[in-house]
Design an enzyme around this catalytic site. Structure first.
Site, PDB file in Angstrom:
ATOM      1  N   GLY A 328       0.825  -1.204   0.000  1.00 40.36           N
ATOM      2  CA  GLY A 328       0.000   0.000   0.000  1.00 40.36           C
ATOM      3  C   GLY A 328       0.855   1.249   0.000  1.00 40.36           C
ATOM      4  O   GLY A 328       2.011   1.245   0.407  1.00 40.36           O
ATOM      5  N   GLY A 331      -0.718   9.115   1.408  1.00 43.92           N
ATOM      6  CA  GLY A 331      -0.118  10.373   1.787  1.00 43.92           C
ATOM      7  C   GLY A 331       0.834  10.237   2.954  1.00 43.92           C
ATOM      8  O   GLY A 331       1.707  11.087   3.162  1.00 43.92           O
ATOM      9  N   PHE A 332       0.717   9.156   3.746  1.00 39.81           N
ATOM     10  CA  PHE A 332       1.563   8.943   4.924  1.00 39.81           C
ATOM     11  C   PHE A 332       2.893   8.316   4.553  1.00 39.81           C
ATOM     12  O   PHE A 332       3.848   8.379   5.308  1.00 39.81           O
ATOM     13  CB  PHE A 332       0.848   8.022   5.911  1.00 39.81           C
ATOM     14  CG  PHE A 332       0.404   6.737   5.269  1.00 39.81           C
ATOM     15  CD1 PHE A 332       1.281   5.696   5.039  1.00 39.81           C
ATOM     16  CD2 PHE A 332      -0.912   6.580   4.868  1.00 39.81           C
ATOM     17  CE1 PHE A 332       0.872   4.524   4.434  1.00 39.81           C
ATOM     18  CE2 PHE A 332      -1.338   5.407   4.269  1.00 39.81           C
ATOM     19  CZ  PHE A 332      -0.444   4.390   4.051  1.00 39.81           C
ATOM     20  N   LYS A 349       5.051   0.237   8.166  1.00 43.61           N
ATOM     21  CA  LYS A 349       4.712   1.505   7.513  1.00 43.61           C
ATOM     22  C   LYS A 349       5.928   2.416   7.546  1.00 43.61           C
ATOM     23  O   LYS A 349       6.364   2.851   8.607  1.00 43.61           O
ATOM     24  CB  LYS A 349       3.520   2.170   8.200  1.00 43.61           C
ATOM     25  CG  LYS A 349       3.147   3.509   7.553  1.00 43.61           C
ATOM     26  CD  LYS A 349       1.727   3.937   7.878  1.00 43.61           C
ATOM     27  CE  LYS A 349       1.558   4.398   9.292  1.00 43.61           C
ATOM     28  NZ  LYS A 349       0.228   4.999   9.528  1.00 43.61           N
ATOM     29  N   ASP A 457      -9.899  10.777  11.007  1.00 45.25           N
ATOM     30  CA  ASP A 457      -9.740  10.364   9.603  1.00 45.25           C
ATOM     31  C   ASP A 457     -10.383   9.003   9.357  1.00 45.25           C
ATOM     32  O   ASP A 457      -9.763   8.107   8.772  1.00 45.25           O
ATOM     33  CB  ASP A 457      -8.256  10.340   9.229  1.00 45.25           C
ATOM     34  CG  ASP A 457      -8.032  10.456   7.721  1.00 45.25           C
ATOM     35  OD1 ASP A 457      -8.969  10.900   7.022  1.00 45.25           O
ATOM     36  OD2 ASP A 457      -6.941  10.118   7.248  1.00 45.25           O
TER      37      ASP A 457
END
Length: 651
Positions: A328, A331-332, A349, A457
Site C-alpha cells: 500500500g 499520503g503517509f 509503515k 480520519d
C-alpha cells in the site's frame, strides 16, 4: 492560518507537484544501456516546431551545461510536449519504432542547435538520451495501453471525466494545478491496478510508467489549450518556463509557482542521483541486515508495551523493502508486508519524509496513542523504528503493526479499485458486522479511554479487515486526545475530503461528533457501494449524504442499498433501512442532531428508537472543492464563503 503561512504551504505544495512530475519523466533515464541511435530512413512523427519558440528556460543547458542532470530533466520535459502533442493529434502514446525515435532525437538536437537557442544540441541530446528505444511504444510499458482509446477503456469513464474536468482549464493557478494533480493520481491508480493484474513485476516502475501516461494524456487531451500552452506544460510536465504564466487571480500564486520551478528542478537532480544510486543502496541495506550488531537489536520500549525495532530486523523481514512486498501507498508513506524472525507477519509503515510539516507530530501521536490501546476493533501496534544516521535519506521512521490479510475495506465495497473486481460482493451479514465493528472501535476511543481520543480520519481506506473479515480501525496519525469536557479548536484542520464534519472543516471545532459524521458517511458507503463523492453526476459533484437523504425523504430508503445485496437475505423488521437512517443521522450537518457513537450503536442494534429525520440545510458539498483521489489536506478554520446558516452547524 495567516496569509504568509498559506503562501508558504502553497509554495511547498507547488514544489511537490513539480518534483513528482519531473521524477516521473526522469524514470525514462533509468537503466539506459547506451544503445546507438540507429534510425535508417525513418521519419519523426512528432511536430517539434515549438522547440525554438516555446518560452522554456534554457539556462540550465547553456554555457556547457555544468548541471547535466538539470539540463536533461528540462530537455525531457520539452520533448514530452511533442509526445503529448502526438497524443492530441493521433491518439497514440510514445513513438512507433526505434528508427522513428532516433529520427525525432536528431530533429530535436537540430532545433536546439539552431538560433535563437544556439545550444550544443548535437552533444546534449546523445548525452541525455543515449538510447532512442526509451521513447518507443510498448504494450508492456503500462497495462498494455498504447493509445488514448485504450487509456480511457482501462481508466474508466468516471475517472477520465474527472481528469478532463480537473485538467481542462488554464492551469496557471496553483489551486487548479493541484486539483489536476489529484485527478491524475486517481486515474493512475486505475491504470496501476490493471497493470498489476496483467503481471507487471515492479510496482514502482509500473506506478511511474502509468503516471507518465496520465500526465501525457492530461497535457495532450484533457487540457483545452493543449501541451504547447505554457501553463499546461508548466503544470502537467513540470517544465521550467522563462516567462511565468500570469494567474487569473491572486498574483502571489504566480510568484510562488515561478519560484517553485527551479527548486523543483534542484529536487529532481537530487532524486535522479538517488535513482542512479538505488541498486548500491539496496546492497548496503542487505549488508546491514546481515550484520545486525547486538547493541542495536530490537528491544521493548519502557512503559508502552511496544517494541523499538532495529532497522536490520525490519530490512530482513521485508527483504530490504522489496517492491514485491509493497502492499500500500498513501499520503503517509508506504506499507510493506514483512515476516519477523519468530514467523509472525507484520505490516511495516515507512513514514513519508518525517521533516515535512506534521511528520514528527503525527509519528509521535501514532506511537504514543496506539501503544496503550487494546481493543479487538483496533489494529494493534507492535512497535516503531527510528533511524537517524542514514547517509542518503537522513532520518527515517517506521511503524510496525499486526498484518491484516484482507487489506482495506475500500477494496471490498468499491468495484473500481485494485482487486475489487475479483472479490465477491460483501453479504449483508458482512456489511452489518463491519459497521458494528467500526462503531465499537470508535466507542472505545471516545469512552473506553481517558482522555477520549478523536480519530479525525475515519474512511474506507483506514478500516482494515483481518483473516476473519472483522473490521479494525487503523491509521491514528491524525488522532487527538480530548480536553476533558471541551471541544478542540484548531488551526490545522486535517482529514479527507467528503468525510470531514462541516463545523470542523470550516471552523476547526473538533468533538467526538466529528468522528460520528465520518462514521455516518462510511456507513452509507458500505451500504450503497458508492463513493463519498459522485463526480459523474449530471448536475456536478454530489455528496453521498445529500443523495441518500433525498431518497429517504422520498420514501425510497431501499434504493440506497447496493444492488449486489440480495433481497432474499434481507432481514425482517427493516434492519437494512434502519442502518441507512442511522448513517444519514450520524452524517447530519448540525452537530446537535447527530447521535453520540454510543447512541448510534444502540440504534443499529435496535435497542433505541431512531428519531424522525430532520430537514437538512442546503447541501454544503455543492460549493466545496473535492478530490476523487481522497487525499489528505489542510485548511484554515476561517474557510471563506458560508454555504448555509453556519451557526446551525455548531449547535
Amino acid at each position: 492560518m495567516p496569509s504568509t503561512g498559506r503562501r508558504r504551504s502553497a509554495a511547498a505544495l507547488a514544489v511537490v507537484v513539480l518534483a513528482v512530475v519531473v521524477v516521473v519523466l526522469a524514470r525514462s533515464l533509468e537503466g539506459v544501456d547506451g544503445a546507438g541511435a540507429g534510425g535508417g530512413n525513418a521519419t519523426c512523427p512528432l511536430d517539434l516546431s515549438y522547440v525554438p519558440t516555446f518560452p522554456w528556460d534554457a539556462a540550465l543547458c547553456a554555457g556547457g551545461a555544468r548541471n547535466m542532470t538539470g539540463c536533461c530533466m528540462t530537455l525531457l520535459s520539452v520533448f514530452a510536449i511533442g509526445l503529448a502533442g502526438q497524443v492530441r493529434a493521433t491518439g497514440r502514446f510514445r513513438i512507433p519504432s526505434v528508427g522513428a525515435s532516433a529520427a525525432c532525437l536528431r530533429d530535436f538536437g537540430a532545433k536546439l542547435s539552431a538560433p535563437p537557442l544556439s545550444l550544443p544540441g548535437a552533444s546534449l541530446v546523445p548525452a541525455c538520451f543515449p538510447s532512442p528505444d526509451q521513447f518507443v511504444a510498448s504494450p508492456s510499458f503500462c497495462a498494455g495501453v498504447t493509445t488514448a482509446a485504450e487509456y480511457r477503456a482501462v481508466v474508466g469513464n468516471d475517472s477520465v471525466a474527472a481528469l478532463d474536468f480537473a485538467c481542462g482549464a488554464d492551469l496557471s493557478s496553483l489551486p487548479l494545478c493541484l486539483r489536476c494533480l489529484d485527478a491524475g493520481i486517481a486515474a493512475t491508480s486505475r491504470l496501476k491496478a490493471a497493470a498489476n493484474v496483467s503481471g507487471n513485476s515492479s510496482a514502482s516502475d509500473t506506478a511511474m510508467n502509468c503516471f507518465y501516461l496520465t500526465v501525457t494524456y492530461a497535457a495532450g487531451i484533457s487540457n483545452a489549450a493543449g501541451p504547447t500552452f505554457p501553463s499546461t506544460a508548466g503544470c502537467t510536465l513540470g517544465l521550467a518556463l522563462s516567462t511565468p504564466p500570469a494567474a487569473p487571480s491572486k498574483p502571489h500564486d504566480t510568484v510562488i509557482f515561478a519560484a517553485a520551478i527551479p527548486i523543483a528542478l534542484l529536487l529532481a537532480s537530487l532524486l535522479a542521483f538517488f535513482i542512479w544510486r538505488r541498486r548500491d543502496k539496496k546492497k548496503k541495506i542487505h549488508e546491514i541486515s546481515k550484520e545486525g550488531s547486538a547493541e542495536r537489536r530490537s528491544h521493548p520500549r519502557p512503559n508502552t508495551g511496544s517494541i523499538l525495532f532495529d532497522i536490520a530486523e525490519l530490512s530482513r523481514a521485508t527483504d530490504s523493502f522489496a517492491d514485491g512486498n509493497l502492499v500500500g501507498r498513501g499520503g503517509f508513506g508506504a506499507v510493506y508486508r514483512g515476516v519477523l524472525a519468530d514467523g509472525s507477519v507484520v505490516a511495516v509503515k515507512k513514514m513519508l519524509d518525517p521533516d515535512v510539516e506534521g511528520g514528527d507530530e503525527e509519528f509521535t501521536n501514532e506511537v504514543e496513542i496506539i501503544s496503550h490501546l487494546r481493543h479487538r476493533n483496533l489494529v494493534p501496534l507492535r512497535g516503531c523504528c527510528i533511524v537517524d544516521d542514514d547517509a542518503e535519506e537522513g532520518k527515517q521512521k517506521f511503524l510496525v503493526y499486526d498484518f491484516m490479510p484482507n487489506g482495506a475495506l475500500e477494496d471490498f465495497i468499491f468495484r473500481d479499485v485494485e482487486g475489487g473486481s475479483k472479490r465477491p460482493a460483501l453479504t449483508w451479514a458482512q456489511r452489518r458486522s463491519i459497521i458494528m465493528d467500526v462503531a465499537r472501535g470508535l466507542e472505545y476511543l471516545h469512552y473506553g479511554v481517558k482522555p477520549a481520543i478523536y480519530h479525525r480520519d475515519i474512511k474506507a481506506t483506514n478500516i482494515l479487515l483481518d483473516g476473519e473479515m472483522r473490521a479494525r480501525v487503523a491509521d491514528f496519525g491524525l488522532a487527538r486526545r480530548s480536553r476533558e469536557g471541551q471541544s478542540h479548536l484548531t488551526t490545522r484542520v486535517a482529514g479527507t475530503h467528503g468525510y470531514l464534519a462541516p463545523e470542523y472543516a470550516l471552523y476547526g471545532q473538533l468533538t467526538e461528533k466529528s468522528d460520528v459524521y465520518s462514521f455516518g458517511v462510511l456507513v452509507l458507503e458500505i451500504l450503497s457501494g458508492r463513493r463519498v463523492l459522485d463526480m459523474a453526476a449530471p448536475a456536478g459533484p454530489v455528496l453521498i449524504t445529500d443523495w441518500a437523504w433525498t431518497l429517504v425523504k422520498a420514501g425510497q430508503a431501499r434504493e440506497v442499498l447496493d444492488g449486489a445485496l440480495s433481497t432474499a437475505e434481507s432481514p425482517r423488521g427493516g434492519t437494512m433501512e434502519r442502518f441507512v437512517l442511522v448513517g444519514i443521522l450520524c452524517a447530519h450537518v448540525m452537530v446537535a442532531l447527530r447521535p453520540t457513537i454510543t447512541e448510534a450503536v444502540k440504534m443499529l442494534e435496535g435497542d433505541m428508537d431512531i428519531p424522525e429525520l430532520p430537514d437538512r440545510p442546503l447541501p454544503y458539498g455543492h460549493n466545496f472543492m473535492f478530490s476523487e483521489a481522497g487525499s489528505n489536506f489542510s485548511a484554515s478554520p476561517a474557510f471563506s464563503g458560508p454555504f448555509m446558516d453556519n451557526g446551525d452547524m455548531l449547535r
